[in-house]
Design an enzyme around this catalytic site. Sequence first.
Site, short mmCIF file in Angstrom:
data_model
loop_
_atom_site.label_atom_id
_atom_site.label_comp_id
_atom_site.label_asym_id
_atom_site.label_seq_id
_atom_site.Cartn_x
_atom_site.Cartn_y
_atom_site.Cartn_z
N GLU A 194 9.92 -4.13 9.76
CA GLU A 194 10.31 -2.56 9.35
C GLU A 194 11.05 -1.92 10.43
OE1 GLU A 194 7.57 -0.94 6.73
OE2 GLU A 194 8.42 1.01 6.55
N ASP A 254 0.72 -1.12 0.03
CA ASP A 254 0.06 -0.07 -0.12
C ASP A 254 0.82 1.24 0.03
OD1 ASP A 254 0.99 -0.08 2.65
OD2 ASP A 254 -1.15 0.14 3.55
N SER A 255 2.28 1.07 -0.04
CA SER A 255 3.07 2.15 -0.21
C SER A 255 2.77 2.87 -1.57
CB SER A 255 4.44 1.75 -0.19
OG SER A 255 4.54 0.46 -1.14
N GLU A 268 -0.90 -5.46 8.84
CA GLU A 268 0.02 -4.77 9.80
C GLU A 268 -0.46 -5.10 11.45
OE1 GLU A 268 0.61 -0.73 9.11
OE2 GLU A 268 1.19 -1.15 7.07
N ASP A 322 -1.10 -6.30 -0.21
CA ASP A 322 -1.26 -5.49 0.98
C ASP A 322 -2.70 -5.29 1.38
OD1 ASP A 322 0.29 -4.69 3.20
OD2 ASP A 322 1.38 -3.06 2.13
N LYS A 327 -0.99 -9.17 3.31
CA LYS A 327 -0.23 -8.63 4.56
C LYS A 327 -1.06 -7.85 5.08
CE LYS A 327 3.17 -5.47 3.80
NZ LYS A 327 2.81 -4.37 4.61
#
Length: 266
Positions: free
Chosen positions: A183, A45-46, A116, A84, A114
């Site tokens: 990260e 999602d960057s 978080e 993501d 993915k």
Amino acid sequence: MKPVTIATLKGMKHAGEKIACLTAYDYSFAALLERAGLDLVMVGDSLGMTMQGHDSTLPVSVAEMIYHTACVARGVKRALLVGDMPFMSYQKNPEQALANAGRLMRRGGAQVVKLEGGAPMAGTVRFLVERGVPVCGHLGLTPQSVHQLGGYRVQGREAADAERIRSDARALEAAGASLLVLEAVPAALAKTITQELSIPTIGIGAGPDCDGQILVLQDMLGIYPRPSPKFSKNFMEGAASIEDAVKNYVAAVKGRAFPGPEHSYT
Ligand code: KIV
């Protein structure tokens, strides 16, 4: 050409072979990464920052993730494709997470999703895994929590934070996560977690001892117009072409030349 699976990556961890990963957001770059021999391609999602120019990943929608993941899926044949889950597409409850993960896999072609977060997300991870959705966790600097963290800064330097990240990692593995992104954490912490887990860790600013490494494509090509993080490296320097730069990255990861101490936190 045998496709890379989660089992392949676990085998690489146990054989001590480093896993080379990059992000991609479109078909042409996906095909180039494929030619360069990446093991894992992530539609992060960057893309909210690299593709859309936002200041954070928060505005990205599920529909946008599906669109970019589907574009990348058309270019990826061998590498494992991770998609993501964007902000607030999985945090509400496990059912919301399952519905959106299903869309990302069925319509986007993601093979792994993915998300978080640590122990508080473990129930959701278990819910997904028990229903056939492979999950990659993400700990340390979790960009969707940028406002809670007070900025994009290294995590886990204090003993209590380091201990929480370690126990979060164990909770995600116990819940059935197949992979774990670490990260912006101190290299020593990432090394400990990597040794403690049987699933592969993929580091970004987490030192040289993770099982694999990932960078944001625009950072490692030196084309993101804002400052890149300390843990990134511009592989275009000295490369004859983009493809060479990516091949040099793969060789540097596999040969343990990247990341160096200058890309790592203590
Ligand atoms: O969003 C992203 O691209 C990521 C990777 C860099 C790990 O989360």
